[in-house]
Design a protein around this motif. Structure first.
Motif, PDB file in Angstrom:
ATOM      1  N   ALA A   1      89.431  77.387  75.671  1.00 45.84           N
ATOM      2  CA  ALA A   1      90.433  78.463  74.814  1.00 45.84           C
ATOM      3  C   ALA A   1      91.240  77.773  73.923  1.00 45.84           C
ATOM      4  N   ALA A   2      91.606  76.280  73.900  1.00 48.77           N
ATOM      5  CA  ALA A   2      92.390  75.673  72.863  1.00 48.77           C
ATOM      6  C   ALA A   2      91.433  75.418  71.740  1.00 48.77           C
ATOM      7  N   ARG A   3      90.148  75.250  72.013  1.00 51.25           N
ATOM      8  CA  ARG A   3      89.018  75.003  70.975  1.00 51.25           C
ATOM      9  C   ARG A   3      88.927  76.185  70.178  1.00 51.25           C
TER      10      ARG A   3
ATOM     11  N   ILE B   1     106.724  80.248  76.589  1.00 48.12           N
ATOM     12  CA  ILE B   1     107.908  80.906  77.033  1.00 48.12           C
ATOM     13  C   ILE B   1     108.086  80.930  78.909  1.00 48.12           C
ATOM     14  N   GLU B   2     107.092  81.210  79.222  1.00 48.19           N
ATOM     15  CA  GLU B   2     107.109  81.382  80.768  1.00 48.19           C
ATOM     16  C   GLU B   2     106.917  80.221  81.554  1.00 48.19           C
TER      17      GLU B   2
ATOM     18  N   GLY C   1     100.405  84.794  72.791  1.00 45.81           N
ATOM     19  CA  GLY C   1     100.883  84.326  71.702  1.00 45.81           C
ATOM     20  C   GLY C   1      99.864  83.465  70.948  1.00 45.81           C
ATOM     21  N   ASP C   2     100.266  82.847  70.022  1.00 43.11           N
ATOM     22  CA  ASP C   2      99.362  81.880  69.164  1.00 43.11           C
ATOM     23  C   ASP C   2      98.813  80.815  70.054  1.00 43.11           C
ATOM     24  N   THR C   3      97.687  80.437  70.187  1.00 49.64           N
ATOM     25  CA  THR C   3      97.018  79.420  71.157  1.00 49.64           C
ATOM     26  C   THR C   3      98.071  78.179  70.910  1.00 49.64           C
ATOM     27  N   GLN C   4      98.502  77.645  69.640  1.00 48.92           N
ATOM     28  CA  GLN C   4      99.222  76.559  69.576  1.00 48.92           C
ATOM     29  C   GLN C   4     100.482  76.611  70.564  1.00 48.92           C
ATOM     30  N   LYS C   5     101.089  77.652  70.431  1.00 49.19           N
ATOM     31  CA  LYS C   5     102.412  77.869  70.898  1.00 49.19           C
ATOM     32  C   LYS C   5     102.100  78.046  72.421  1.00 49.19           C
TER      33      LYS C   5
END
Lengths: 258, 305
Positions: A210-212, A245-246, A235-239
């Motif tokens: 997912a990150a890649r 947030i959660e 949200g944006d993957t980076q974030k």
């Protein structure tokens, strides 16, 4: 050709069981959106509502709306068959048609929808196989059966088959879970290239994946077994990976559960 | 025993020492089972081999003559040797083909309905139950039913086509059941792959599901056909034997191999007896050829790897 998907207040039911609850999200065009979350949290179920594939299962139904640009996929009079023509899908296990050659597999969608014309089909085969990074490996054996390829090649054949009908959106349901790391890498590279033409949604159990590959990530979870799955955050993957947030997202991503 | 040389742990206690010779009890059981299985196999083979040998010995000389395959029994009596089974072969094949032409579409469409559409519906369950009943109907009952319908109710003559109708009743459940099994074997993933390409359900069935199951469906059809070709009871009721070549399904009588066997069997003489054996062998050869053809079609069209 890539289109945006807007989902609003979507509930998915299997008969009386509520499988997914209250999902609202936007999938941006020409980008990759990853769905992550523990098994059984409804991400695949939700994915299948984006091209009405869940309707294949008896008793499955949805509430809420899914908009593909201006088209409400669940409006009265919208034919699920035509929805699936514009929202393609790649499955967990490679599933080329066993009676067909590589060539016939790629153009299966076109041919079954009435496209004839040798030249058009030849062209579609070459473009799609090139698009799926498979052309060089199979161009000399297009008439050989598709089931004779390796697992990774079969999966790329399935992707070629899916993009041959020129959909606006490509849904991928854990497309690498049955593949080895090398084939997985090939598919990931492919996803990266395809996003310039398509809107891509990919379900994965592999968080590194997912990150890649993804630009945006959606985290699904369920409150408890037997409860419906929910979208926790998107949200944006980076974030999502660095600064979610959660609390649940952070716990999941850092490997504290799931 | 060597197991005693080191401390046995739990695993070694649970598993027999590989060096321990097989216990007598297990060896006896193994031998008994082996002997029983082989005996059952041999006993099952005896009648089959016996039938084939007897047919070859007694019918072989009749069948090898060319006139057997080209002539009918027209004008032949119990005292005149010669003549052939051409009329009966034609009759059997003709009735089988007509039966298949009616049964196969019915059976395949029923199977498609049951597997692809009516799987969890009430109507589907009713159809499936009725099919089970139809499978168990004895062939003579099928024959009598068509007699009651064709002759008693509609007041029509006994004609070869009525025989075909009775055979349809016997063939449809066989082919439906085997087609159902083949359709069930087609992985759901292939259907989903097709749907996901924006292909309608019906086109998915005709272009993906049926071709994938094709060779199995053909095999089922040929098995059903083989069964129908050897069927006798409905023929005795609905299809009187004729010694002449007949190709009209809607009037007159028509000879078939089973009714030829039956007719000649009733004569007390050596010549008709030869014809009985010859006709029986011919029937077996036809069924065998049919199965062979089925195998070839199945192999030729099998899902390629």
């Amino acid at each position: 050709m890539a289109k945006r998907i807007d989902v609003k207040d979507l509930n998915v039911y299997y008969s009386s069981f509520k499988a997914v609850e209250d999902v609202t999200m936007t999938v941006e065009p020409r980008s990759v959106t990853a769905f992550i979350g523990p098994s059984g949290c409804g991400k695949s179920t939700f994915l299948r509502t984006l091209n009405r594939m869940h309707e294949v299962i008896p008793g499955a139904r949805v509430e809420g709306s899914v908009m593909l640009d201006d088209l409400d996929l669940y409006a009265k009079g919208v034919d699920p068959v035509s929805v699936r023509r514009s929202v393609g899908m790649v499955f967990q296990r490679p599933n080329p048609f066993p009676t067909m050659s590589i060539y016939d597999n790629v153009i299966a969608g076109l041919r079954l929808n009435g496209v004839k014309g040798r030249k058009d089909l030849d062209e579609a085969v070459e473009t799609s196989l090139k698009g799926a990074n498979l052309w060089n490996e199979v161009k000399d054996r297009l008439k050989k059966p598709g089931a004779g390829l390796s697992g990774g090649q079969q999966q790329r054949l399935c992707i070629a088959r899916a993009i041959a009908v020129r959909p606006q959106v490509l849904l991928m349901d854990e497309p690498c879970s049955a593949l080895d790391p090398i084939s997985t890498l090939a598919i990931e590279d492919l996803v990266n290239e395809l996003k310039s033409d398509f809107t891509i949604v990919i379900v994965t159990h592999n968080m590194q994946q997912a990150a890649r590959v993804s630009d945006r990530t959606a985290f699904f979870n369920l409150a408890a077994t037997g409860k419906p799955g929910r979208l926790v955050e998107i949200g944006d993957t980076q974030k999502i990976f660095n600064n979610p947030i959660e609390r649940a997202t952070e716990d999941y991503i850092s490997g504290r559960f799931g | 025993m060597s197991a005693a040389t080191h401390t046995p742990d739990l695993v070694e206690q649970a598993l027999p020492d590989p060096e321990t010779p097989q216990s007598t009890g297990r060896r006896v059981k193994d031998r008994t089972a082996t002997v029983a299985v082989w005996a059952a196999f041999v006993i099952a083979m005896i009648p089959l081999v016996w039938i084939i040998v007897a047919l070859l010995v007694k019918g072989g000389s009749v069948v090898v003559s060319a006139s057997w395959w080209t002539n009918s029994q027209r004008g032949m009596t119990t005292l005149t040797a010669g003549g052939g089974a051409y009329h009966a072969i034609i009759g059997t094949l003709l009735q089988a083909v007509v039966t298949a032409v009616i049964s196969v579409p019915l059976a395949i469409m029923t199977a498609i309905y049951l597997i692809e559409y009516g799987r969890s519906t009430r109507f589907g369950r009713i159809v499936s139950f009725m099919l089970d009943i139809l499978t168990g109907v004895p062939s003579i009952v099928a024959g009598l039913f068509i007699y009651a319908l064709w002759v008693t109710t509609f007041g029509l003559q006994r004609v070869p086509f009525a025989v075909c109708l009775a055979l349809v009743l016997l063939m449809v459940p066989v082919v439906t059941r085997s087609t159902e099994e083949m359709l069930k074997l087609v992985p759901n993933e292939l259907r989903e792959a097709s749907y996901a390409l924006g292909v309608s359900k019906w086109r998915t069935i005709t272009s993906i599901v049926l071709p994938t199951a094709f060779s199995g469906i053909i095999t089922g059809i040929l098995l059903g056909l083989a069964r129908v070709m050897g069927e006798t009871a409905p023929l005795l009721i609905l299809g009187p034997y004729s010694q002449s070549i007949a190709t009209n399904l809607f009037s007159g009588f028509m000879g078939t191999l089973p009714t030829m066997i039956n007719a000649e069997r009733n004569e007390v003489a050596a010549i008709p007896l030869d014809r009985v054996w010859g006709a029986a062998l011919t029937l077996i050869i036809l069924v065998l050829l049919l199965n062979l053809a089925g195998r070839l079609i199945a192999r030729y069209s099998a899902v390629r790897k």
